[in-house]
Design an enzyme around this catalytic site. Structure first.
Site, PDB file in Angstrom:
ATOM      1  N   TYR A 113      49.274 -12.901 -16.411  1.00  0.00           N
ATOM      2  CA  TYR A 113      50.589 -12.263 -16.238  1.00  0.00           C
ATOM      3  C   TYR A 113      50.465 -10.749 -16.362  1.00  0.00           C
ATOM      4  O   TYR A 113      50.971  -9.987 -15.524  1.00  0.00           O
ATOM      5  CB  TYR A 113      51.554 -12.814 -17.297  1.00  0.00           C
TER       6      TYR A 113
HETATM    7  P1  NAD Z   1      64.066 -13.676 -15.942  1.00  0.00           P
HETATM    8  O1  NAD Z   1      63.147 -14.763 -15.473  1.00  0.00           O
HETATM    9  O2  NAD Z   1      65.246 -14.073 -16.738  1.00  0.00           O
HETATM   10  O3  NAD Z   1      64.540 -12.808 -14.690  1.00  0.00           O
HETATM   11  C1  NAD Z   1      63.737 -12.623 -13.543  1.00  0.00           C
HETATM   12  C2  NAD Z   1      64.568 -13.002 -12.310  1.00  0.00           C
HETATM   13  O4  NAD Z   1      63.791 -12.738 -11.136  1.00  0.00           O
HETATM   14  C3  NAD Z   1      64.946 -14.489 -12.263  1.00  0.00           C
HETATM   15  O5  NAD Z   1      66.351 -14.630 -12.211  1.00  0.00           O
HETATM   16  C4  NAD Z   1      64.275 -15.010 -10.987  1.00  0.00           C
HETATM   17  O6  NAD Z   1      65.054 -15.982 -10.313  1.00  0.00           O
HETATM   18  C5  NAD Z   1      64.104 -13.733 -10.171  1.00  0.00           C
HETATM   19  N1  NAD Z   1      63.001 -13.798  -9.210  1.00  0.00           N
HETATM   20  C6  NAD Z   1      61.714 -14.148  -9.448  1.00  0.00           C
HETATM   21  N2  NAD Z   1      61.000 -14.078  -8.305  1.00  0.00           N
HETATM   22  C7  NAD Z   1      61.850 -13.651  -7.328  1.00  0.00           C
HETATM   23  C8  NAD Z   1      61.701 -13.392  -5.934  1.00  0.00           C
HETATM   24  N3  NAD Z   1      60.533 -13.565  -5.295  1.00  0.00           N
HETATM   25  N4  NAD Z   1      62.771 -12.972  -5.236  1.00  0.00           N
HETATM   26  C9  NAD Z   1      63.973 -12.793  -5.861  1.00  0.00           C
HETATM   27  N5  NAD Z   1      64.171 -13.066  -7.178  1.00  0.00           N
HETATM   28  C10 NAD Z   1      63.116 -13.479  -7.901  1.00  0.00           C
HETATM   29  O7  NAD Z   1      63.133 -12.648 -16.739  1.00  0.00           O
HETATM   30  P2  NAD Z   1      63.500 -11.430 -17.709  1.00  0.00           P
HETATM   31  O8  NAD Z   1      63.040 -11.777 -19.053  1.00  0.00           O
HETATM   32  O9  NAD Z   1      64.911 -10.994 -17.467  1.00  0.00           O
HETATM   33  O10 NAD Z   1      62.495 -10.324 -17.146  1.00  0.00           O
HETATM   34  C11 NAD Z   1      62.886  -9.416 -16.130  1.00  0.00           C
HETATM   35  C12 NAD Z   1      61.680  -8.545 -15.760  1.00  0.00           C
HETATM   36  O11 NAD Z   1      61.234  -7.824 -16.904  1.00  0.00           O
HETATM   37  C13 NAD Z   1      60.473  -9.339 -15.257  1.00  0.00           C
HETATM   38  O12 NAD Z   1      59.871  -8.624 -14.210  1.00  0.00           O
HETATM   39  C14 NAD Z   1      59.540  -9.380 -16.468  1.00  0.00           C
HETATM   40  O13 NAD Z   1      58.179  -9.468 -16.081  1.00  0.00           O
HETATM   41  C15 NAD Z   1      59.847  -8.043 -17.117  1.00  0.00           C
HETATM   42  N6  NAD Z   1      59.610  -8.030 -18.571  1.00  0.00           N
HETATM   43  C16 NAD Z   1      60.336  -8.828 -19.387  1.00  0.00           C
HETATM   44  C17 NAD Z   1      60.138  -8.784 -20.768  1.00  0.00           C
HETATM   45  C18 NAD Z   1      60.900  -9.642 -21.722  1.00  0.00           C
HETATM   46  O14 NAD Z   1      60.596  -9.594 -22.918  1.00  0.00           O
HETATM   47  N7  NAD Z   1      61.888 -10.419 -21.275  1.00  0.00           N
HETATM   48  C19 NAD Z   1      59.187  -7.893 -21.279  1.00  0.00           C
HETATM   49  C20 NAD Z   1      58.441  -7.114 -20.403  1.00  0.00           C
HETATM   50  C21 NAD Z   1      58.680  -7.155 -19.048  1.00  0.00           C
HETATM   51  C1  UGA Z   2      57.445 -11.472 -23.870  1.00  0.00           C
HETATM   52  C2  UGA Z   2      57.928 -11.924 -22.482  1.00  0.00           C
HETATM   53  O1  UGA Z   2      57.955 -13.337 -22.400  1.00  0.00           O
HETATM   54  C3  UGA Z   2      57.071 -11.408 -21.359  1.00  0.00           C
HETATM   55  O2  UGA Z   2      57.714 -11.665 -20.123  1.00  0.00           O
HETATM   56  C4  UGA Z   2      56.899  -9.949 -21.566  1.00  0.00           C
HETATM   57  O3  UGA Z   2      56.214  -9.341 -20.556  1.00  0.00           O
HETATM   58  C5  UGA Z   2      56.262  -9.672 -22.905  1.00  0.00           C
HETATM   59  O4  UGA Z   2      57.191 -10.104 -23.891  1.00  0.00           O
HETATM   60  C6  UGA Z   2      55.987  -8.215 -23.124  1.00  0.00           C
HETATM   61  O5  UGA Z   2      56.485  -7.606 -24.049  1.00  0.00           O
HETATM   62  O6  UGA Z   2      55.228  -7.690 -22.321  1.00  0.00           O
HETATM   63  P1  UGA Z   2      56.014 -12.548 -25.768  1.00  0.00           P
HETATM   64  O7  UGA Z   2      55.690 -11.341 -26.588  1.00  0.00           O
HETATM   65  O8  UGA Z   2      55.022 -13.651 -25.767  1.00  0.00           O
HETATM   66  O9  UGA Z   2      56.266 -12.173 -24.238  1.00  0.00           O
HETATM   67  O10 UGA Z   2      57.467 -13.006 -26.240  1.00  0.00           O
HETATM   68  P2  UGA Z   2      57.995 -14.333 -26.954  1.00  0.00           P
HETATM   69  O11 UGA Z   2      57.931 -15.508 -26.048  1.00  0.00           O
HETATM   70  O12 UGA Z   2      59.323 -14.008 -27.511  1.00  0.00           O
HETATM   71  O13 UGA Z   2      56.938 -14.600 -28.129  1.00  0.00           O
HETATM   72  C7  UGA Z   2      56.847 -13.739 -29.253  1.00  0.00           C
HETATM   73  C8  UGA Z   2      55.815 -14.306 -30.204  1.00  0.00           C
HETATM   74  O14 UGA Z   2      56.292 -15.566 -30.700  1.00  0.00           O
HETATM   75  C9  UGA Z   2      54.450 -14.587 -29.567  1.00  0.00           C
HETATM   76  O15 UGA Z   2      53.448 -14.182 -30.437  1.00  0.00           O
HETATM   77  C10 UGA Z   2      54.402 -16.098 -29.403  1.00  0.00           C
HETATM   78  O16 UGA Z   2      53.120 -16.631 -29.565  1.00  0.00           O
HETATM   79  C11 UGA Z   2      55.288 -16.572 -30.522  1.00  0.00           C
HETATM   80  N1  UGA Z   2      55.980 -17.835 -30.192  1.00  0.00           N
HETATM   81  C12 UGA Z   2      56.732 -17.957 -29.089  1.00  0.00           C
HETATM   82  C13 UGA Z   2      55.815 -18.914 -31.056  1.00  0.00           C
HETATM   83  O17 UGA Z   2      55.106 -18.834 -32.063  1.00  0.00           O
HETATM   84  N2  UGA Z   2      56.481 -20.068 -30.771  1.00  0.00           N
HETATM   85  C14 UGA Z   2      57.270 -20.216 -29.660  1.00  0.00           C
HETATM   86  O18 UGA Z   2      57.876 -21.301 -29.460  1.00  0.00           O
HETATM   87  C15 UGA Z   2      57.402 -19.119 -28.800  1.00  0.00           C
END
Ligand code: NAD
Ligand code: UGA
Length: 325
Positions: A162
């Protein structure tokens, strides 16, 4: 009322394309943009990574005047009419989830995070070169960082497939800026949480288990550390990026300043919910880094951005949301 918009024009509202606008961060951004009177076009394929009904519900919850929803895949849709008249694209569409990105699932990551990003950037160059492009990058580009808090000049070395795809998308945004003059900025979000957080992420799983009295599964020792960031703070930074009148840094960390371990999070969840937690320990998962912690000085200097919501307050708000479901 007028305010400076992307591209430095003075106008009452801006037209923003939010890709992935049905998702967790996207729908929160859409609500904020509509709330200040902007015109918003959501492009989202409602992919089945998690239940698309949750994405439809998010769109229903934020719907209001000024919103257009285009349910389409960025890899195939004709983007020219979508981009017509747009001041900016906030590119949040992507395939998230660190732990699922191995093996046969990888193709979904390259398709959504690399191919779709390149396609949007190409369309901007061809049809609307003045459109600002803000990219959702990730702390996962750093991998096991050499120092903390990690700043943007550290060599990114992702530990998960990823992270590799998010870094590739980030490089594409820089490339299109350098080669074609597209105004781009990549924001490295650090583990985002809050209402509407994805169902695969830790806090939604932990708080749901606390509500239901079911087991909480912790991967590894629980001593892994994350710089959790409240979704409202992320949205504030994105809006500051849209409104900025001068050129933005190519890459900026957005980290909440709450570097805490998963075990410490569980203590806070127990305090916030008042529930007894049934914690089960599982093996660590490949691709999970031991620690994230970001230095957000660059975002503070460029955008005047500071995270405002403490972990305890943010967890309280997410707990209220989980209980309302
Ligand atoms: P999310 O899955 O809730 O939102 C992503 C959306 O993108 C979804 O609704 C999905 O349907 C849409 N999508 C995926 N592929 C597509 C395509 N080909 N065409 C059109 N739509 C498409 O995820 P999120 O947590 O809201 O994350 C949003 C963005 O932020 C992502 O790019 C993710 O990698 C990035 N990000 C998220 C986190 C986090 O902690 N949530 C951290 C770092 C980066
Ligand atoms: C999150 C998002 O899922 C990614 O899309 C994003 O890019 C990433 O943050 C980021 O900051 O770049 P992650 O940090 O793994 O990834 O977020 P969580 O799923 O909330 O997990 C946080 C921590 O909790 C991790 O260490 C994971 O191992 C732990 N975890 C998660 C558990 O121990 N149990 C669970 O059921 C889920």
């Amino acid at each position: 009322m007028t305010r400076p918009s992307a591209c430095g024009r003075e106008e009452a509202t801006i037209r923003v394309i939010v890709t992935g606008g049905a998702g967790f961060i996207g729908s929160t951004l859409v609500a904020a943009l509509l709330g200040r009177g902007d015109e918003v076009v959501v492009v989202d394929a409602l992919t089945p990574y998690y239940d698309p009904a949750l994405k439809r519900a998010a769109l229903d919850a934020v719907a209001g005047p000024g919103l257009t929803v285009v349910e389409a895949d960025l890899n195939t849709v004709d983007l020219a009419p979508v981009l017509d008249g747009a001041d900016a694209v906030v590119h949040l569409a992507g395939q998230p989830g660190v732990r699922k990105s191995w093996g046969d699932d990888f193709v979904a990551y390259t398709r959504a995070n690399v191919d779709a990003t390149q396609r949007v950037l190409e369309s901007i160059v061809r049809t609307s070169p003045g459109t600002r492009f803000l990219y959702a990058s990730s702390s996962s580009v750093y991998g096991q960082a050499e120092t903390y808090p990690t700043h943007e000049e550290m060599l990114p070395r992702p530990l998960s497939p990823y992270g590799v795809t998010k870094l590739a998308g980030e490089h594409l945004t820089g490339l299109y800026a350098e080669s074609f003059g597209v105004q781009t900025a990549a924001f490295r979000f650090f583990t985002v949480y809050g209402p509407r957080q994805r169902p695969d992420m830790a806090f939604t799983r932990f708080l749901g288990a606390a509500r239901d009295g079911s087991p909480i599964t912790v991967y590894g020792t629980g001593e892994q550390i994350r710089d959790f960031t409240f979704v409202g703070d992320i949205v504030d930074a994105l809006i500051a990026g849209l409104d900025a009148t001068s050129a933005l840094p190519r890459v900026m960390n957005l980290s909440g300043g709450s570097s805490v371990s998963v075990n410490e999070v569980l203590d806070t969840i127990a305090a916030v919910t008042g529930e007894r937690l049934d914690v089960q320990r599982l093996d660590p998962v490949r691709g999970d880094v031991f620690r994230t912690g970001g230095d957000s000085t660059r975002a503070r200097e460029a955008l005047g951005w500071e995270p405002k919501v403490t972990l305890e307050e943010g967890l309280r708000r997410q707990w209220e949301w989980i209980r309302s479901l």
